[in-house]
Design a protein around this motif. Structure first.
Motif, PDB file in Angstrom:
ATOM      1  N   THR A 156       0.826  -1.217   0.000  1.00  0.00           N
ATOM      2  CA  THR A 156       0.000   0.000   0.000  1.00  0.00           C
ATOM      3  C   THR A 156       0.854   1.260   0.000  1.00  0.00           C
ATOM      4  OG1 THR A 156      -0.129  -0.084   2.422  1.00  0.00           O
ATOM      5  CG2 THR A 156      -1.911  -1.141   1.193  1.00  0.00           C
ATOM      6  N   ASP A 157       2.174   1.119  -0.181  1.00  0.00           N
ATOM      7  CA  ASP A 157       3.089   2.261  -0.151  1.00  0.00           C
ATOM      8  C   ASP A 157       3.256   2.848  -1.546  1.00  0.00           C
ATOM      9  OD1 ASP A 157       3.536   1.915   2.579  1.00  0.00           O
ATOM     10  OD2 ASP A 157       5.192   0.506   2.229  1.00  0.00           O
ATOM     11  N   TYR A 158       2.897   4.105  -1.685  1.00  0.00           N
ATOM     12  CA  TYR A 158       3.026   4.813  -2.956  1.00  0.00           C
ATOM     13  C   TYR A 158       4.498   5.119  -3.224  1.00  0.00           C
ATOM     14  CZ  TYR A 158       2.691   8.673  -6.316  1.00  0.00           C
ATOM     15  OH  TYR A 158       2.853   9.496  -7.400  1.00  0.00           O
ATOM     16  N   GLN A 159       4.974   4.739  -4.396  1.00  0.00           N
ATOM     17  CA  GLN A 159       6.375   4.934  -4.770  1.00  0.00           C
ATOM     18  C   GLN A 159       6.543   6.309  -5.421  1.00  0.00           C
ATOM     19  OE1 GLN A 159       8.653   2.155  -3.910  1.00  0.00           O
ATOM     20  NE2 GLN A 159       6.734   2.059  -2.748  1.00  0.00           N
ATOM     21  N   GLU A 160       6.514   7.317  -4.574  1.00  0.00           N
ATOM     22  CA  GLU A 160       6.551   8.693  -5.063  1.00  0.00           C
ATOM     23  C   GLU A 160       7.820   8.990  -5.853  1.00  0.00           C
ATOM     24  OE1 GLU A 160       5.823  13.186  -3.220  1.00  0.00           O
ATOM     25  OE2 GLU A 160       5.931  11.435  -1.913  1.00  0.00           O
ATOM     26  N   GLN A 161       8.918   8.299  -5.528  1.00  0.00           N
ATOM     27  CA  GLN A 161      10.182   8.563  -6.205  1.00  0.00           C
ATOM     28  C   GLN A 161      10.126   8.233  -7.687  1.00  0.00           C
ATOM     29  OE1 GLN A 161       9.627   6.101  -4.138  1.00  0.00           O
ATOM     30  NE2 GLN A 161      10.431   4.177  -4.991  1.00  0.00           N
ATOM     31  N   ASN A 206       1.934 -20.331 -10.481  1.00  0.00           N
ATOM     32  CA  ASN A 206       3.316 -20.013 -10.820  1.00  0.00           C
ATOM     33  C   ASN A 206       3.372 -18.987 -11.946  1.00  0.00           C
ATOM     34  OD1 ASN A 206       4.506 -21.990  -8.979  1.00  0.00           O
ATOM     35  ND2 ASN A 206       3.677 -23.541 -10.372  1.00  0.00           N
ATOM     36  N   GLY A 207       4.597 -18.593 -12.300  1.00  0.00           N
ATOM     37  CA  GLY A 207       4.769 -17.611 -13.345  1.00  0.00           C
ATOM     38  C   GLY A 207       4.680 -16.203 -12.804  1.00  0.00           C
ATOM     39  N   PHE A 208       4.771 -15.225 -13.704  1.00  0.00           N
ATOM     40  CA  PHE A 208       4.766 -13.818 -13.291  1.00  0.00           C
ATOM     41  C   PHE A 208       3.348 -13.265 -13.248  1.00  0.00           C
ATOM     42  CE2 PHE A 208       4.787  -9.287 -14.367  1.00  0.00           C
ATOM     43  CZ  PHE A 208       5.465  -8.813 -13.264  1.00  0.00           C
ATOM     44  N   ARG A 209       2.983 -12.701 -12.134  1.00  0.00           N
ATOM     45  CA  ARG A 209       1.712 -11.995 -11.990  1.00  0.00           C
ATOM     46  C   ARG A 209       1.905 -10.811 -11.051  1.00  0.00           C
ATOM     47  NH1 ARG A 209      -2.865 -15.508  -9.250  1.00  0.00           N
ATOM     48  NH2 ARG A 209      -2.057 -17.128 -10.625  1.00  0.00           N
ATOM     49  N   ARG A 210       1.012  -9.849 -11.140  1.00  0.00           N
ATOM     50  CA  ARG A 210       0.995  -8.720 -10.219  1.00  0.00           C
ATOM     51  C   ARG A 210      -0.293  -8.786  -9.398  1.00  0.00           C
ATOM     52  NH1 ARG A 210       2.562  -5.984 -15.161  1.00  0.00           N
ATOM     53  NH2 ARG A 210       4.748  -5.353 -15.122  1.00  0.00           N
ATOM     54  N   PRO A 211      -0.317  -9.549  -8.333  1.00  0.00           N
ATOM     55  CA  PRO A 211      -1.542  -9.657  -7.536  1.00  0.00           C
ATOM     56  C   PRO A 211      -1.773  -8.401  -6.713  1.00  0.00           C
ATOM     57  CG  PRO A 211       0.225 -10.831  -6.460  1.00  0.00           C
ATOM     58  CD  PRO A 211       0.789 -10.346  -7.766  1.00  0.00           C
ATOM     59  N   GLY A 212      -3.010  -8.175  -6.361  1.00  0.00           N
ATOM     60  CA  GLY A 212      -3.353  -7.007  -5.554  1.00  0.00           C
ATOM     61  C   GLY A 212      -4.793  -6.605  -5.788  1.00  0.00           C
ATOM     62  N   TYR A 213      -5.148  -5.451  -5.264  1.00  0.00           N
ATOM     63  CA  TYR A 213      -6.534  -5.011  -5.393  1.00  0.00           C
ATOM     64  C   TYR A 213      -6.616  -3.490  -5.330  1.00  0.00           C
ATOM     65  CZ  TYR A 213      -6.212  -4.475  -0.307  1.00  0.00           C
ATOM     66  OH  TYR A 213      -5.830  -4.109   0.960  1.00  0.00           O
ATOM     67  N   VAL A 214      -7.760  -2.980  -5.763  1.00  0.00           N
ATOM     68  CA  VAL A 214      -8.111  -1.566  -5.647  1.00  0.00           C
ATOM     69  C   VAL A 214      -9.483  -1.482  -4.992  1.00  0.00           C
ATOM     70  CG1 VAL A 214      -8.698   0.540  -6.874  1.00  0.00           C
ATOM     71  CG2 VAL A 214      -6.814  -0.851  -7.672  1.00  0.00           C
ATOM     72  N   ILE A 215      -9.605  -0.662  -3.978  1.00  0.00           N
ATOM     73  CA  ILE A 215     -10.900  -0.352  -3.368  1.00  0.00           C
ATOM     74  C   ILE A 215     -11.258   1.075  -3.761  1.00  0.00           C
ATOM     75  CG2 ILE A 215     -12.184  -0.058  -1.215  1.00  0.00           C
ATOM     76  CD1 ILE A 215     -10.374  -2.163   0.030  1.00  0.00           C
ATOM     77  N   SER A 216     -12.446   1.259  -4.336  1.00  0.00           N
ATOM     78  CA  SER A 216     -12.837   2.557  -4.873  1.00  0.00           C
ATOM     79  C   SER A 216     -14.197   2.992  -4.356  1.00  0.00           C
ATOM     80  CB  SER A 216     -12.892   2.500  -6.416  1.00  0.00           C
ATOM     81  OG  SER A 216     -11.684   2.046  -6.964  1.00  0.00           O
ATOM     82  N   LYS A 228       0.174  -6.775  -3.825  1.00  0.00           N
ATOM     83  CA  LYS A 228       0.585  -7.814  -2.891  1.00  0.00           C
ATOM     84  C   LYS A 228       1.744  -8.638  -3.458  1.00  0.00           C
ATOM     85  CE  LYS A 228      -2.685  -9.389  -0.253  1.00  0.00           C
ATOM     86  NZ  LYS A 228      -3.857 -10.122   0.276  1.00  0.00           N
ATOM     87  N   LYS A 229       2.406  -9.394  -2.592  1.00  0.00           N
ATOM     88  CA  LYS A 229       3.489 -10.267  -3.029  1.00  0.00           C
ATOM     89  C   LYS A 229       2.925 -11.458  -3.791  1.00  0.00           C
ATOM     90  CE  LYS A 229       6.971  -9.377   0.567  1.00  0.00           C
ATOM     91  NZ  LYS A 229       7.829 -10.028   1.595  1.00  0.00           N
ATOM     92  N   SER A 230       3.539 -11.766  -4.923  1.00  0.00           N
ATOM     93  CA  SER A 230       3.142 -12.935  -5.697  1.00  0.00           C
ATOM     94  C   SER A 230       3.852 -14.171  -5.159  1.00  0.00           C
ATOM     95  CB  SER A 230       3.507 -12.732  -7.173  1.00  0.00           C
ATOM     96  OG  SER A 230       4.918 -12.700  -7.325  1.00  0.00           O
ATOM     97  N   VAL A 231       3.485 -15.337  -5.709  1.00  0.00           N
ATOM     98  CA  VAL A 231       4.137 -16.583  -5.309  1.00  0.00           C
ATOM     99  C   VAL A 231       5.636 -16.518  -5.593  1.00  0.00           C
ATOM    100  CG1 VAL A 231       4.309 -19.049  -5.847  1.00  0.00           C
ATOM    101  CG2 VAL A 231       2.067 -17.991  -5.552  1.00  0.00           C
ATOM    102  N   THR A 232       6.023 -15.969  -6.749  1.00  0.00           N
ATOM    103  CA  THR A 232       7.450 -15.863  -7.072  1.00  0.00           C
ATOM    104  C   THR A 232       8.131 -14.787  -6.229  1.00  0.00           C
ATOM    105  OG1 THR A 232       6.873 -14.413  -8.942  1.00  0.00           O
ATOM    106  CG2 THR A 232       7.195 -16.747  -9.410  1.00  0.00           C
ATOM    107  N   ASP A 233       7.432 -13.713  -5.891  1.00  0.00           N
ATOM    108  CA  ASP A 233       7.995 -12.707  -4.977  1.00  0.00           C
ATOM    109  C   ASP A 233       8.359 -13.349  -3.642  1.00  0.00           C
ATOM    110  OD1 ASP A 233       7.761 -10.621  -6.745  1.00  0.00           O
ATOM    111  OD2 ASP A 233       5.885  -9.853  -5.916  1.00  0.00           O
TER     112      ASP A 233
END
Length: 363
Positions: free
Chosen positions: A81-86, A297-307, A334-339
């Protein structure tokens, strides 16, 4: 007899696009649902009135066609949930511009049972914030879904509310390996598949389950809820990513989900606005870390948005127009299985808001 306007097929697959990150799921960027979820029947301000004048027979046989459109720009990078402002300050953020299209078909067989289908499509671009190097354009058809939708109680109900269920098969029709010229490290170019976030589909078999419910409340308010989950049992799509982290060489075939709930009320007292209803509610969409069935397995970007999701519905005759503008309140990559296996935590780009519209016509 007066015919009732029937809503579009309850949200087909959360087809493609988790926010800046994949082809079938995108939380407004790499982690959310590609397809716009259709309107809820109970939110149509004219439906119950029409039902009362239909002789108690409820909905009639016929076809409803809905065209849907969704647009967003994802560019705000998050780790957890940390915004990567940089990323913005260093001008190395990645930006996705996505247009999602959908054609929904709903053929009413009985007052309770419908056959439904959804044909999605997408056009998108992806590029770096500071330069046009590796500026990619993609587009094409997504994964088609088809199935059935049924109301638990025969409409119209005595209390004015109802609950429905839907089940659909996802067909591997989507383009999942659209390619382009990529500038690679050390110089030179190579033809590679685009990032999964701008692939129109994932090209795997799957199935989707959905539900929809509404019930009248006090002062002409209606409470509503919709939910859907797209199941992708296949482990990976087989499309290469050219990533260097162990286990991330191919794209993961991901589940996707979408939940919506809130309140709606027709606009009263103004004759010109008859048929208009306003709504406000919450929306959560995303890609899970692990799928409900099969490996992840494999590459994914898991996570969610609440709006927060304000919206409106306008019905006139055989037409129904719906528009909403979900505004992101919480974003979580969120962290994926490979993360987890590699001891890292990847990021994902999310949008601030999404524009969703649809237009239905009942024959």
């Amino acid at each position: 007899m007066k015919r009732i306007l029937q809503p579009a097929a309850v949200s087909a697959a959360l087809l493609v696009s988790l926010l800046g990150a994949r082809s079938t799921a995108h939380a407004q960027g790499c982690v959310a649902a590609h397809s716009p979820q259709p309107i809820i029947s109970g939110l149509d301000p004219g439906i119950q009135a029409n039902a009362r004048h239909s002789g108690g027979t409820g909905l009639f046989h016929g076809l409803t066609i809905t065209t849907g459109y969704r647009f967003y720009n994802s560019y705000r990078h998050y780790v957890g949930t940390d915004y990567q402002e940089q990323r913005q300050a260093l001008h190395n953020a990645v930006v996705n511009h996505v247009n999602l299209f959908e054609l929904d078909l709903n053929y009413q067989i009985t007052p309770r049972l419908s056959v439904i289908a959804s044909i999605p499509g997408m056009t998108a671009s992806r590029h770096g914030q500071a330069t046009d190097t590796n500026y990619y354009h993609s587009g094409g058809i997504g994964d088609i879904t088809a199935g059935v939708h049924t109301w638990i109680f025969r409409p119209p109900t005595e209390n004015g509310g109802n609950v429905s269920l839907s089940a659909q098969l996802k067909l591997p029709t989507g383009i999942n390996d659209a390619k382009g010229t990529t500038h690679i490290a050390g110089g030179g170019t190579q033809i590679r598949p685009f990032d999964e976030s701008i692939q129109p589909g994932d090209g795997t078999w799957g199935f989707a389950l959905g539900t929809e419910a509404y019930h009248p409340l006090y002062w002409r308010f209606t409470g509503y809820f919709t939910g859907s989950w797209l199941f992708s049992p296949q482990d990976t799509t087989g499309v290469l990513t050219y990533r260097k982290q162990p286990g991330e060489q191919v794209i993961s075939a991901t589940d996707q989900y979408l939940w919506r709930g809130g309140f709606s009320r027709p606009v009263t007292g103004v004759k010109l606005l008859r048929g208009l209803a306003l709504s406000a509610g919450g929306r959560m969409e995303g890609v899970p870390v692990r799928d409900a069935f099969g490996s992840s397995n494999g590459f994914r970007r898991p996570g969610y948005v609440i709006s927060f999701e304000p919206g409106l519905i306008y019905s006139r005759g055989r037409y129904m127009f719906n528009a909403s503008g979900p505004w992101a309140m919480e974003r979580n990559r969120k962290k994926s299985v490979t993360d987890i296996a590699n001891g890292i935590h990847g990021d994902a780009a999310f949008a601030d808001y999404t524009v969703i519209t649809s237009l239905s016509y009942s024959f």
